[in-house]
Design a protein around this motif. Structure first.
Motif, short mmCIF file in Angstrom:
data_model
loop_
_atom_site.label_atom_id
_atom_site.label_comp_id
_atom_site.label_asym_id
_atom_site.label_seq_id
_atom_site.Cartn_x
_atom_site.Cartn_y
_atom_site.Cartn_z
N ASN A 79 -10.02 1.39 -12.22
CA ASN A 79 -9.62 0.02 -11.88
C ASN A 79 -9.69 -0.17 -10.37
OD1 ASN A 79 -8.93 -0.77 -14.57
ND2 ASN A 79 -7.06 0.42 -14.37
N LEU A 80 -10.40 -1.19 -9.94
CA LEU A 80 -10.50 -1.50 -8.52
C LEU A 80 -9.37 -2.44 -8.13
CD1 LEU A 80 -14.34 -2.12 -8.20
CD2 LEU A 80 -13.06 -0.05 -7.66
N PHE A 81 -8.81 -2.22 -6.93
CA PHE A 81 -7.74 -3.07 -6.44
C PHE A 81 -7.73 -3.04 -4.92
CE2 PHE A 81 -6.13 1.10 -7.52
CZ PHE A 81 -5.56 1.52 -6.34
N PRO A 82 -7.27 -4.14 -4.29
CA PRO A 82 -7.15 -4.15 -2.83
C PRO A 82 -6.03 -3.24 -2.36
CG PRO A 82 -6.42 -6.24 -3.77
CD PRO A 82 -6.90 -5.40 -4.90
N VAL A 83 -6.24 -2.62 -1.19
CA VAL A 83 -5.22 -1.79 -0.56
C VAL A 83 -4.81 -2.48 0.73
CG1 VAL A 83 -4.66 0.48 0.39
CG2 VAL A 83 -6.22 0.30 -1.56
N VAL A 84 -3.54 -2.87 0.80
CA VAL A 84 -3.01 -3.65 1.92
C VAL A 84 -2.08 -2.79 2.76
CG1 VAL A 84 -1.54 -5.61 2.52
CG2 VAL A 84 -3.22 -5.83 0.68
N ASP A 85 -2.25 -2.85 4.07
CA ASP A 85 -1.33 -2.21 5.00
C ASP A 85 -0.14 -3.15 5.17
OD1 ASP A 85 0.07 -1.17 7.18
OD2 ASP A 85 -1.75 -0.47 8.17
N LEU A 86 0.94 -2.89 4.45
CA LEU A 86 2.10 -3.80 4.44
C LEU A 86 2.71 -3.94 5.83
CD1 LEU A 86 3.97 -5.61 2.82
CD2 LEU A 86 5.32 -3.58 2.23
N LYS A 87 2.79 -2.85 6.57
CA LYS A 87 3.36 -2.90 7.93
C LYS A 87 2.51 -3.79 8.83
CE LYS A 87 4.80 0.24 11.61
NZ LYS A 87 4.83 1.67 11.98
N TYR A 88 1.19 -3.70 8.72
CA TYR A 88 0.31 -4.53 9.54
C TYR A 88 0.46 -5.99 9.14
CZ TYR A 88 -3.73 -5.58 12.43
OH TYR A 88 -4.55 -6.07 13.42
N PHE A 89 0.55 -6.26 7.85
CA PHE A 89 0.72 -7.64 7.39
C PHE A 89 2.03 -8.23 7.89
CE2 PHE A 89 2.22 -10.83 4.34
CZ PHE A 89 1.13 -11.70 4.33
N MET A 90 3.10 -7.44 7.84
CA MET A 90 4.42 -7.95 8.20
C MET A 90 4.70 -7.90 9.70
SD MET A 90 5.66 -8.96 5.35
CE MET A 90 7.32 -9.32 5.88
N GLU A 91 4.24 -6.84 10.37
CA GLU A 91 4.64 -6.62 11.76
C GLU A 91 3.48 -6.62 12.75
OE1 GLU A 91 6.91 -2.99 11.92
OE2 GLU A 91 8.21 -3.60 10.25
N GLY A 92 2.24 -6.64 12.26
CA GLY A 92 1.09 -6.62 13.16
C GLY A 92 0.80 -5.24 13.74
N GLU A 93 1.36 -4.21 13.13
CA GLU A 93 1.18 -2.84 13.60
C GLU A 93 0.73 -1.96 12.44
OE1 GLU A 93 4.19 0.61 15.10
OE2 GLU A 93 4.56 -1.41 15.85
N ARG A 94 -0.29 -1.14 12.68
CA ARG A 94 -0.86 -0.29 11.62
C ARG A 94 0.12 0.78 11.14
NH1 ARG A 94 -4.97 -1.76 9.15
NH2 ARG A 94 -6.72 -2.53 10.32
#
Length: 176
Positions: A79-94
């Motif tokens: 199954n293919l799915f997107p992988v999201v960097d939650l910290k980058y999305f929320m805080e702008g930091e990897r």
């Protein structure tokens, strides 16, 4: 001649006749349960019903032209799915990738999504009287997703709503 079903039914009757009755397991109605994890400096928990599973970081194929917080596409059991960097999305930091990195798989309309986290703490349970103010846990972008917090294990845990995250227009539009 007895049928296999009759034989199995007899086994069941005999085993139930000798079974020791265990006490019925009671769960407290005033207990909140979820998965505990850390994103940046924040300790967060999400309801069990919002987390499909927790798995090791899958190999990722980058997606050209995607938002920087979208690491790419992962494959789990075909199954293919997107992988999201939650910290980058929320805080702008990897999120710093490390060996043994885990991701939370959450369900959203259109398919599952993997969210990177900094550290996994596993199951957390809180009595409802441990409810505390959200304070700093709900500052910045977290204010939209954290509406309550609990105090336990010597720290405050913000209840992070993955269902609200999955309905956020910005999160749903990963194309740059």
């Amino acid at each position: 001649m007895r049928s296999p079903f009759d034989i199995l039914e007899a086994y069941e009757r005999r085993s139930l006749a000798h079974a020791v009755q265990l006490p019925e397991r009671q769960f407290a109605q005033d207990l909140w349960r979820g998965v505990g994890y850390r994103v940046g400096k924040r300790h967060l928990v999400s309801d069990f019903r919002e987390v499909v599973e927790i798995v090791p970081m899958p190999p990722i194929t980058p997606v050209p032209g995607a938002q920087p917080w979208l690491l790419g596409v992962g494959n789990l059991r075909g199954n293919l799915f997107p992988v999201v960097d939650l910290k980058y999305f929320m805080e702008g930091e990897r999120t710093v990738q490390q060996e043994g990195q885990r991701v939370l798989i959450m369900r959203q309309a259109g398919g599952d999504v993997a969210l990177t986290i900094d550290e996994l703490f596993g199951q957390r349970s809180f009595e409802l009287d441990q409810d505390t103010g959200t304070g700093e846990l709900a500052s910045g972008r977290y204010a939209h997703f954290v509406d309550r917090a609990f105090h336990g294990d010597g720290r405050d845990w913000g209840v992070f709503s993955l269902s609200l995250l999955s309905r956020t227009p910005e999160f749903r539009q990963a194309a740059a």
